[in-house]
Design an enzyme around this catalytic site. Sequence first.
Site, short mmCIF file in Angstrom:
data_model
loop_
_atom_site.label_atom_id
_atom_site.label_comp_id
_atom_site.label_asym_id
_atom_site.label_seq_id
_atom_site.Cartn_x
_atom_site.Cartn_y
_atom_site.Cartn_z
N TYR A 134 0.39 -1.21 -0.09
CA TYR A 134 0.02 -0.13 -0.05
C TYR A 134 1.16 1.18 -0.04
O TYR A 134 0.96 1.61 0.61
CB TYR A 134 -0.57 -0.41 1.10
CG TYR A 134 -1.88 -1.80 1.51
CD1 TYR A 134 -1.93 -2.03 -0.13
CD2 TYR A 134 -2.64 -1.68 2.42
CE1 TYR A 134 -3.31 -3.26 0.58
CE2 TYR A 134 -3.34 -2.60 2.67
CZ TYR A 134 -3.72 -3.61 1.22
OH TYR A 134 -4.76 -4.38 1.79
N ILE B 7 -12.71 -4.61 7.70
CA ILE B 7 -12.30 -3.57 8.07
C ILE B 7 -11.25 -3.01 7.46
O ILE B 7 -11.24 -2.76 6.26
CB ILE B 7 -10.26 -4.68 8.05
CG1 ILE B 7 -10.79 -5.68 6.75
CG2 ILE B 7 -10.02 -5.31 9.06
CD1 ILE B 7 -9.44 -5.98 6.46
N LYS C 196 -12.10 0.58 5.36
CA LYS C 196 -11.39 1.44 5.10
C LYS C 196 -11.73 3.33 4.80
O LYS C 196 -12.75 3.29 4.32
CB LYS C 196 -10.28 2.16 3.99
CG LYS C 196 -9.08 3.50 4.08
CD LYS C 196 -9.32 3.56 3.32
CE LYS C 196 -8.72 5.27 2.63
NZ LYS C 196 -8.93 6.03 1.78
N ASN D 163 -19.08 4.43 10.48
CA ASN D 163 -18.62 2.80 10.50
C ASN D 163 -18.67 2.59 12.35
O ASN D 163 -18.61 0.96 12.87
CB ASN D 163 -16.95 2.98 10.49
CG ASN D 163 -17.17 3.37 8.53
OD1 ASN D 163 -18.16 3.69 8.28
ND2 ASN D 163 -15.95 3.13 8.05
N1 LIG Z 1 -5.52 -8.77 0.86
C1 LIG Z 1 -6.15 -7.64 0.03
O1 LIG Z 1 -5.90 -8.26 -1.04
C2 LIG Z 1 -7.12 -7.30 0.33
C3 LIG Z 1 -7.39 -6.46 -1.08
C4 LIG Z 1 -7.94 -4.89 -0.60
C5 LIG Z 1 -8.77 -4.37 0.62
N2 LIG Z 1 -7.81 -4.93 1.70
C6 LIG Z 1 -8.08 -4.69 3.33
O2 LIG Z 1 -9.16 -4.20 3.20
C7 LIG Z 1 -8.92 -2.50 3.35
C8 LIG Z 1 -10.49 -2.55 3.43
O3 LIG Z 1 -11.47 -2.01 1.96
P1 LIG Z 1 -11.45 -0.89 1.27
O4 LIG Z 1 -10.13 0.26 1.35
O5 LIG Z 1 -10.10 -1.65 -0.49
O6 LIG Z 1 -12.39 -0.60 0.91
P2 LIG Z 1 -14.19 -0.35 1.68
O7 LIG Z 1 -13.32 -0.77 2.96
O8 LIG Z 1 -15.19 -1.17 1.23
O9 LIG Z 1 -14.50 0.73 0.71
C9 LIG Z 1 -13.01 1.90 1.58
C10 LIG Z 1 -13.47 3.11 0.98
O10 LIG Z 1 -15.41 3.78 1.30
C11 LIG Z 1 -15.42 4.98 2.28
N3 LIG Z 1 -15.66 5.12 3.05
C12 LIG Z 1 -15.77 4.78 4.42
N4 LIG Z 1 -16.16 4.71 5.18
C13 LIG Z 1 -17.88 4.79 4.71
C14 LIG Z 1 -18.97 6.03 5.07
N5 LIG Z 1 -19.40 5.45 6.41
N6 LIG Z 1 -19.65 6.17 4.11
C15 LIG Z 1 -19.26 6.35 2.52
N7 LIG Z 1 -18.38 6.12 1.95
C16 LIG Z 1 -16.95 5.27 3.30
C17 LIG Z 1 -13.92 5.46 2.25
O11 LIG Z 1 -13.69 6.74 1.71
P3 LIG Z 1 -12.58 7.31 3.00
O12 LIG Z 1 -11.30 7.74 2.36
O13 LIG Z 1 -12.20 8.99 2.30
O14 LIG Z 1 -13.30 7.67 4.08
C18 LIG Z 1 -12.63 4.58 1.05
O15 LIG Z 1 -13.58 5.81 -0.01
C19 LIG Z 1 -8.83 -1.50 3.26
O16 LIG Z 1 -8.07 -0.77 3.51
C20 LIG Z 1 -7.13 -3.02 2.71
O17 LIG Z 1 -6.41 -2.50 4.42
C21 LIG Z 1 -7.11 -6.39 1.44
#
Ligand SMILES: NC(=O)c1ccc[n+]([C@@H]2O[C@H](COP(=O)([O-])OP(=O)(O)OC[C@H]3O[C@@H](n4cnc5c(N)ncnc54)[C@H](OP(=O)(O)O)[C@@H]3O)[C@@H](O)[C@H]2O)c1
Length: 282
Positions: free
Chosen positions: A58, A238, A240, A250
Amino acid sequence: MPRSAIPRVTLPNGITVPQLGQGTWRMGESPRTRRAEVEALQLGIELGMTLIDTAEMYGSGGAEEVVGEAIDGCRENIYLVSKVLPENATRSGTIAACEWSLARLGCDYIDLYLLHWRGGIKLAETVAAFQALMGEGLIRSWGVSNFDVDDMEDLVDVTGGDAAVTDQILYNLQRRSIEKSLMPWVQERGIPLMAYSPIEQGRLLRDPALNSVAARIKATPAQVALAWTLRRKDLIVIPKASSLQHVKENRAALEIELSASDLAALDRAFPPPDGPKPLEFL
Ligand SMILES: NC(=O)c1ccc[n+]([C@@H]2O[C@H](COP(=O)([O-])OP(=O)(O)OC[C@H]3O[C@@H](n4cnc5c(N)ncnc54)[C@H](OP(=O)(O)O)[C@@H]3O)[C@@H](O)[C@H]2O)c1
């Protein structure tokens, strides 16, 4: 502000972690957003979301630096998860990658170190590296990410491979494929899954059915999507968030209990798989 404590999930090694943590993908990519990211993580920590997921990938290490800054002074309260890239996951490469991650995090150890996804390197080699890192006290446990049932079966066939404490995978309303395949497989073995992208990186939020449930219960669509994943008590989630408002929302999702009719409406819009299906990836 939410009042109840965050429920905890027990890992196979007996350690308990908060069911709701914080992701960091897309953090650490720009100096312009760094302060806001650190503050968002720190607010999440104050609210009890002390499991923080990051990875060497990341922001090419930038996210680990953001995490290091956010947890400076409270390391002992944090359950820190990071990941090694598959191309680095040889015996010596994993150890070197972990040492680089620790330097960026400013920490002496990582609580849980994951293989980010399965690549070309033999699992036995990566597992041996994880064991060596545990022996040196640089990591406290290890696991995998993006492993489907066949990968998990290969893993447990490797000497020591049955010590993985989690599989971090894609799971949300739109991505239910594992409900009749990987999910029962890990449940039988007492290995909790860690659900990433629980709101599909924001893409879920425009869905009409999700919005209609949210309006009915006076919650936001993100909160309903999170509450839906959190209904499974053995699933670590988890999301983000880099805005303070999102972090608060959240955390408050844990207070939402979806009724049978809310769940039925969501099942109609996002049907469960009709049989075993492969794991999806982002
Ligand atoms: N192991 C893997 O291959 C893998 C793959 C993907 C992700 N991950 C991990 O999982 C975590 C979460 O997944 P992700 O980041 O892909 O996606 P996510 O958590 O589903 O979505 C993150 C997005 O949603 C927004 N958001 C968060 N809370 C919100 C709310 N209450 N209302 C409206 N929008 C909201 C965030 O905006 P803001 O940032 O502007 O608040 C960001 O743009 C990652 O950050 C990472 O640590 C792991």
